[in-house]
Design an enzyme around this catalytic site. Sequence first.
Site, short mmCIF file in Angstrom:
data_model
loop_
_atom_site.label_atom_id
_atom_site.label_comp_id
_atom_site.label_asym_id
_atom_site.label_seq_id
_atom_site.Cartn_x
_atom_site.Cartn_y
_atom_site.Cartn_z
N GLN A 184 -32.15 -15.35 56.41
CA GLN A 184 -33.32 -15.14 57.21
C GLN A 184 -33.69 -16.67 57.88
O GLN A 184 -34.01 -17.50 56.88
CB GLN A 184 -34.22 -14.55 56.74
N CYS B 203 -34.90 -5.46 63.37
CA CYS B 203 -35.58 -6.58 64.18
C CYS B 203 -35.36 -6.05 65.61
O CYS B 203 -35.30 -6.69 66.69
CB CYS B 203 -34.42 -7.81 64.14
C1 SAM Z 1 -30.36 -8.01 59.83
S1 SAM Z 1 -28.70 -8.52 59.06
C2 SAM Z 1 -29.32 -8.12 57.21
C3 SAM Z 1 -29.88 -9.22 56.60
C4 SAM Z 1 -30.11 -9.08 55.15
N1 SAM Z 1 -30.88 -7.94 54.75
C5 SAM Z 1 -31.10 -10.04 54.91
O1 SAM Z 1 -32.52 -10.08 54.76
O2 SAM Z 1 -30.77 -11.55 54.34
C6 SAM Z 1 -27.77 -7.32 59.24
C7 SAM Z 1 -26.18 -7.38 58.32
O3 SAM Z 1 -25.45 -6.10 58.81
C8 SAM Z 1 -24.15 -6.55 59.00
N2 SAM Z 1 -23.58 -5.51 59.34
C9 SAM Z 1 -23.63 -5.34 60.93
N3 SAM Z 1 -22.76 -4.29 61.08
C10 SAM Z 1 -22.37 -3.54 60.07
C11 SAM Z 1 -21.45 -2.57 59.77
N4 SAM Z 1 -21.14 -1.73 60.83
N5 SAM Z 1 -21.03 -2.47 58.53
C12 SAM Z 1 -21.81 -3.04 57.45
N6 SAM Z 1 -22.62 -4.14 57.60
C13 SAM Z 1 -22.77 -4.40 58.87
C14 SAM Z 1 -24.22 -7.81 59.61
O4 SAM Z 1 -22.94 -8.59 58.97
C15 SAM Z 1 -25.56 -8.43 58.90
O5 SAM Z 1 -25.23 -9.26 57.62
#
Ligand code: SAM
Length: 355
Positions: free
Chosen positions: A187, A313
């Site tokens: 983050q 977000c």
């Molecule tokens: C908003 S970030 C999450 C951040 C985490 N919760 C943190 O606080 O550090 C969203 C995450 O979802 C993953 N992501 C996106 N699409 C996805 C999918 N279809 N399946 C699994 N993971 C996915 C991205 O790689 C990213 O790391």
Amino acid sequence: MPEISPILPSPEERFYRNKLEFTFSNRRWLSPEEMESDEIISNKNGLGFHIPGMFDKVIDIEDCHLQASPSNEVRLAVRSFALKNNWPFFDLKAQEGFLRTLIIRTSSTGESMVIVVFYHDDKNKRELLFEHLIKKFPDVTSWMYVINEKANDTITDLKVHLFSGRDHIFEEMEGLKFKIGPKSFYQTNSLQAYNLYKVVRGFAGLTGNETVYDLYTGTGTIANFIAHKARKVIGIEYIPEAIQNAEENSELNGISNTRFLAGDMKDLLTHDLFEKEGFPDVLITDPPRAGMHEDVVRTILNAAPEKVVYVSCNSATQARDINLLDARYKVSALQPVDMFPHTHHVENVALLERK
Ligand SMILES: C[S@@+](CC[C@H](N)C(=O)[O-])C[C@H]1O[C@@H](n2cnc3c(N)ncnc32)[C@H](O)[C@@H]1O
């Protein structure tokens, strides 16, 4: 619908970002004053941010209020060394030049990482630059570089070389350490991330007996942050390197009740997985801006955990998904969190409880 709590303000309104990427351009954006003046502008090199909507125009920056020291000092030192030596800044249209981007990561522990991205390799110049910088900034933890000969700027598919120092820095939260490599997601507002995670932990209301799923876990920060309050935490994420970081972070902190799985959420999150790893009592989800895939929402509805904590977000896709979850869930708390002061973006945390 509960009342929406006031937006949780960011502890810092400036210098709150821990990561910035600056772009070198040989055709910087000229201010209206420069355009109108009769003076011939000989130096059109710039190192800064893209002008929104103009991919080839970069605004040169003297003083950036987004990231703490040594970010400004390092950027200015790189720029003046390059200008003094007459090294070509990248031409985004013609795709030529030497210097492409500069990525700076800082952490609340005071560590920092500098990554210089070159268009092509030049050992001599590279060594000159880094030796100059290392002498000037002996406290920088990590000096790295990338050779990027592709058309786009992303480095996720490229090798990051270590020039000197460590190949990672650490972030810390409540005594937990998180390892951050050059490509790791973390983050971007560290202090406010801590507040966000405290909201998530509060909404989850764990007692120590729960099986918790942390969907879209990234590098497992939420999973590791709440692990000591749960019986077991399963984190899922599709970037394998992020999952590797998540596992390393558990190990680094002596956490043994987490399990991390890499793959697409809609394929991994299934009834079979729940049979194998345990049905969720609490499910935390933090999807990308697109929100959750319909299949994922359906799987959650079928598994029916007592609580769903939805971090988002993008309030539009969050509202869409919550509408789908409405069949079995009521929204019982909403807490927006300002992660990005001076922008319109807001992170929103919703607590859904089974009806
Ligand atoms: C908003 S970030 C999450 C951040 C985490 N919760 C943190 O606080 O550090 C969203 C995450 O979802 C993953 N992501 C996106 N699409 C996805 C999918 N279809 N399946 C699994 N993971 C996915 C991205 O790689 C990213 O790391």
